[in-house]
Design a protein around this motif. Structure first.
Motif, PDB file in Angstrom:
ATOM      1  N   UNK A  35      21.833  19.480 -31.214  1.00  0.00           N
ATOM      2  CA  UNK A  35      20.553  18.782 -31.130  1.00  0.00           C
ATOM      3  C   UNK A  35      20.368  17.799 -32.275  1.00  0.00           C
ATOM      4  N   UNK A  36      20.775  18.193 -33.482  1.00  0.00           N
ATOM      5  CA  UNK A  36      20.640  17.300 -34.631  1.00  0.00           C
ATOM      6  C   UNK A  36      21.576  16.100 -34.495  1.00  0.00           C
ATOM      7  N   UNK A  37      22.770  16.328 -33.958  1.00  0.00           N
ATOM      8  CA  UNK A  37      23.699  15.214 -33.752  1.00  0.00           C
ATOM      9  C   UNK A  37      23.095  14.228 -32.758  1.00  0.00           C
ATOM     10  N   UNK A  38      22.476  14.749 -31.684  1.00  0.00           N
ATOM     11  CA  UNK A  38      21.823  13.867 -30.712  1.00  0.00           C
ATOM     12  C   UNK A  38      20.677  13.102 -31.362  1.00  0.00           C
ATOM     13  N   UNK A  39      19.906  13.790 -32.225  1.00  0.00           N
ATOM     14  CA  UNK A  39      18.803  13.126 -32.918  1.00  0.00           C
ATOM     15  C   UNK A  39      19.319  11.996 -33.813  1.00  0.00           C
ATOM     16  N   UNK A  40      20.411  12.249 -34.536  1.00  0.00           N
ATOM     17  CA  UNK A  40      20.978  11.230 -35.420  1.00  0.00           C
ATOM     18  C   UNK A  40      21.472  10.038 -34.598  1.00  0.00           C
ATOM     19  N   UNK A  41      22.149  10.318 -33.484  1.00  0.00           N
ATOM     20  CA  UNK A  41      22.615   9.223 -32.624  1.00  0.00           C
ATOM     21  C   UNK A  41      21.441   8.402 -32.097  1.00  0.00           C
ATOM     22  N   UNK A  42      20.376   9.094 -31.695  1.00  0.00           N
ATOM     23  CA  UNK A  42      19.182   8.401 -31.199  1.00  0.00           C
ATOM     24  C   UNK A  42      18.574   7.526 -32.287  1.00  0.00           C
ATOM     25  N   UNK A  43      18.477   8.064 -33.502  1.00  0.00           N
ATOM     26  CA  UNK A  43      17.903   7.288 -34.611  1.00  0.00           C
ATOM     27  C   UNK A  43      18.766   6.075 -34.945  1.00  0.00           C
ATOM     28  N   UNK A  44      20.095   6.240 -34.893  1.00  0.00           N
ATOM     29  CA  UNK A  44      20.975   5.093 -35.160  1.00  0.00           C
ATOM     30  C   UNK A  44      20.767   4.011 -34.106  1.00  0.00           C
ATOM     31  N   UNK A  45      20.680   4.418 -32.845  1.00  0.00           N
ATOM     32  CA  UNK A  45      20.443   3.437 -31.776  1.00  0.00           C
ATOM     33  C   UNK A  45      19.087   2.771 -31.965  1.00  0.00           C
TER      34      UNK A  45
END
Length: 125
Positions: free
Chosen positions: A57-67
């Protein structure tokens, strides 16, 4: 022989009762031990699954924030280009206020105030 056989059967009966109670206790203790060990294993497996899910979930959050940040950068570039294009189309006025002090504070301050009023009136037109 009647007393002896009665005594032997009583002793054997008592010993068998103690053996039954002892074996029952051992079976109950083993059951609790097995329950505890399997419960701990299940808890550990569940904790590992939970941690892995949290990490994913945190990896998905980081990817979302980068996008999101990349999109914001593109938006900022577009806004800056629009602003620069709009500002280039507007006429520019350069106003230069020169202050030459006379040495008299009252006269100097009155002249500064008058110049500021004239500039304010010129901006309103």
């Amino acid at each position: 022989m009647g007393v002896l056989s009665s005594l032997a059967s009583t002793v054997i009966g008592k010993v068998l009762i103690w053996i039954i109670v002892l074996l029952s206790g051992v079976i109950i203790a083993l059951g609790f031990y097995t329950l505890t060990v399997s419960g701990e294993r299940n808890v550990l497996k569940q904790e590992i699954k939970t941690k892995n899910t949290e990490i994913a979930g945190k990896v998905k959050d980081v990817d979302f924030m980068k996008a999101w940040m990349a999109r914001d950068k593109l938006d900022a570039i577009k806004k800056e280009a629009d602003y620069n294009r709009t500002m280039a189309a507007k006429p520019k006025f350069n106003t230069l206020i020169k202050y030459v002090p006379t040495g008299d504070n009252c006269t100097d301050l009155n002249a500064i105030a008058e110049e500021a009023r004239r500039n304010a009136e010129g901006n309103q037109l």
